[in-house]
Structures are given as structure tokens and as C-alpha cells.
Design a protein around this motif. Structure first.
Motif, PDB file in Angstrom:
ATOM      1  N   TRP A 197       1.972   1.849  -3.685  1.00 35.27           N
ATOM      2  CA  TRP A 197       0.940   2.220  -4.414  1.00 35.27           C
ATOM      3  C   TRP A 197       0.642   3.690  -4.133  1.00 35.27           C
ATOM      4  CZ3 TRP A 197      -1.312   1.733  -8.755  1.00 35.27           C
ATOM      5  CH2 TRP A 197      -2.533   2.545  -9.011  1.00 35.27           C
ATOM      6  N   SER A 198       0.700   4.004  -2.931  1.00 31.81           N
ATOM      7  CA  SER A 198       0.618   5.539  -2.382  1.00 31.81           C
ATOM      8  C   SER A 198       1.514   6.303  -3.082  1.00 31.81           C
ATOM      9  CB  SER A 198       0.369   5.551  -0.988  1.00 31.81           C
ATOM     10  OG  SER A 198       1.503   5.475  -0.419  1.00 31.81           O
ATOM     11  N   SER A 213       0.743  -1.420  -0.113  1.00 33.13           N
ATOM     12  CA  SER A 213       0.107  -0.301  -0.058  1.00 33.13           C
ATOM     13  C   SER A 213       0.845   1.269  -0.127  1.00 33.13           C
ATOM     14  CB  SER A 213      -1.047   0.127   1.146  1.00 33.13           C
ATOM     15  OG  SER A 213      -0.053  -0.073   2.423  1.00 33.13           O
ATOM     16  N   ASN A 238      -7.688  -6.589  -6.116  1.00 29.08           N
ATOM     17  CA  ASN A 238      -8.296  -6.575  -5.018  1.00 29.08           C
ATOM     18  C   ASN A 238      -8.627  -5.260  -4.271  1.00 29.08           C
ATOM     19  OD1 ASN A 238      -8.824  -9.361  -4.760  1.00 29.08           O
ATOM     20  ND2 ASN A 238      -6.717  -9.496  -3.634  1.00 29.08           N
ATOM     21  N   HIS A 239      -8.328  -4.231  -4.965  1.00 29.31           N
ATOM     22  CA  HIS A 239      -8.383  -2.869  -4.709  1.00 29.31           C
ATOM     23  C   HIS A 239      -9.049  -2.119  -5.761  1.00 29.31           C
ATOM     24  CE1 HIS A 239      -5.644  -4.204  -1.586  1.00 29.31           C
ATOM     25  NE2 HIS A 239      -5.955  -3.399  -0.710  1.00 29.31           N
ATOM     26  N   GLU A 240     -10.246  -1.082  -5.236  1.00 28.28           N
ATOM     27  CA  GLU A 240     -10.535  -0.163  -6.369  1.00 28.28           C
ATOM     28  C   GLU A 240      -9.896   1.118  -6.346  1.00 28.28           C
ATOM     29  OE1 GLU A 240     -14.824   0.438  -6.621  1.00 28.28           O
ATOM     30  OE2 GLU A 240     -14.933  -1.546  -6.062  1.00 28.28           O
ATOM     31  N   PHE A 241      -9.376   1.675  -7.555  1.00 27.61           N
ATOM     32  CA  PHE A 241      -8.614   2.788  -7.463  1.00 27.61           C
ATOM     33  C   PHE A 241      -9.422   3.718  -8.496  1.00 27.61           C
ATOM     34  CE2 PHE A 241      -5.484  -0.557  -6.940  1.00 27.61           C
ATOM     35  CZ  PHE A 241      -5.040  -0.284  -5.652  1.00 27.61           C
ATOM     36  N   TYR A 252      -2.925  -7.451  -5.687  1.00 30.16           N
ATOM     37  CA  TYR A 252      -3.204  -6.172  -4.868  1.00 30.16           C
ATOM     38  C   TYR A 252      -3.896  -5.450  -5.556  1.00 30.16           C
ATOM     39  CZ  TYR A 252      -2.403  -2.026  -2.183  1.00 30.16           C
ATOM     40  OH  TYR A 252      -2.675  -0.963  -1.403  1.00 30.16           O
TER      41      TYR A 252
END
Length: 78
Positions: free
Chosen positions: A5-6, A2, A74-77, A71
Motif C-alpha cells: 500500500w505504501s 502495508s 480496516n484502514h483509513e486513507f 485491509y
């Protein structure tokens, strides 16, 4: 992942470039981590270049590449 990604998400580039950059960064990061582990532990017990390649390759592909893809799935961006 994370934090990676940030970092990538804060950049002013297109979404597709962010995704590609994230995958590359995670693959390289986990490959280097495997190489560092080999330098600390494996060089003594498992000497040889083939062991270095294994210590770098498996984490890079399985944790970095495939883990990065999972990853992102499984995550919405936005």
C-alpha cells in the motif's frame, strides 16, 4: 500488505486507481507466491497442473483479493 500500500500510495494517480492497483498487486503477488511454493514443495509430492492451479488460485483469491479488500476496509486513507 502495508508495504504494497505504501508503494501504491506514493504514486501520483487518483485514489480509485490506487485502490484498484493495490487489489491487483496483492492478488498477483500471492498467486505467484503460491506458485513458488508449489515449485519448491508441491511439484515433488503433488505433481500436475491442477495442483499448480490450486496452489496459485486459493492464495490469490483468499489472501490477495479478499485480504486486500479487508485491509482497505480496516484502514483509513486520505
Amino acid at each position: 500488505m502495508s508495504k504494497i500500500w505504501s508503494f501504491v500510495n506514493d504514486l501520483k494517480v487518483k485514489k480509485n486507481h490506487k485502490i484498484t492497483m493495490f487489489i491487483w498487486l496483492t492478488t498477483i503477488l500471492y498467486g505467484l507466491t503460491g506458485g513458488l511454493i508449489w515449485l519448491l514443495i508441491g511439484r515433488i509430492f503433488l505433481p500436475g497442473t491442477e495442483w499448480l492451479i490450486c496452489f496459485m488460485g486459493y492464495p490469490a483469491i483468499f489472501i490477495g483479493f479478499f485480504g486486500g479488500i479487508l485491509y482497505l476496509y480496516n484502514h483509513e486513507f486520505a
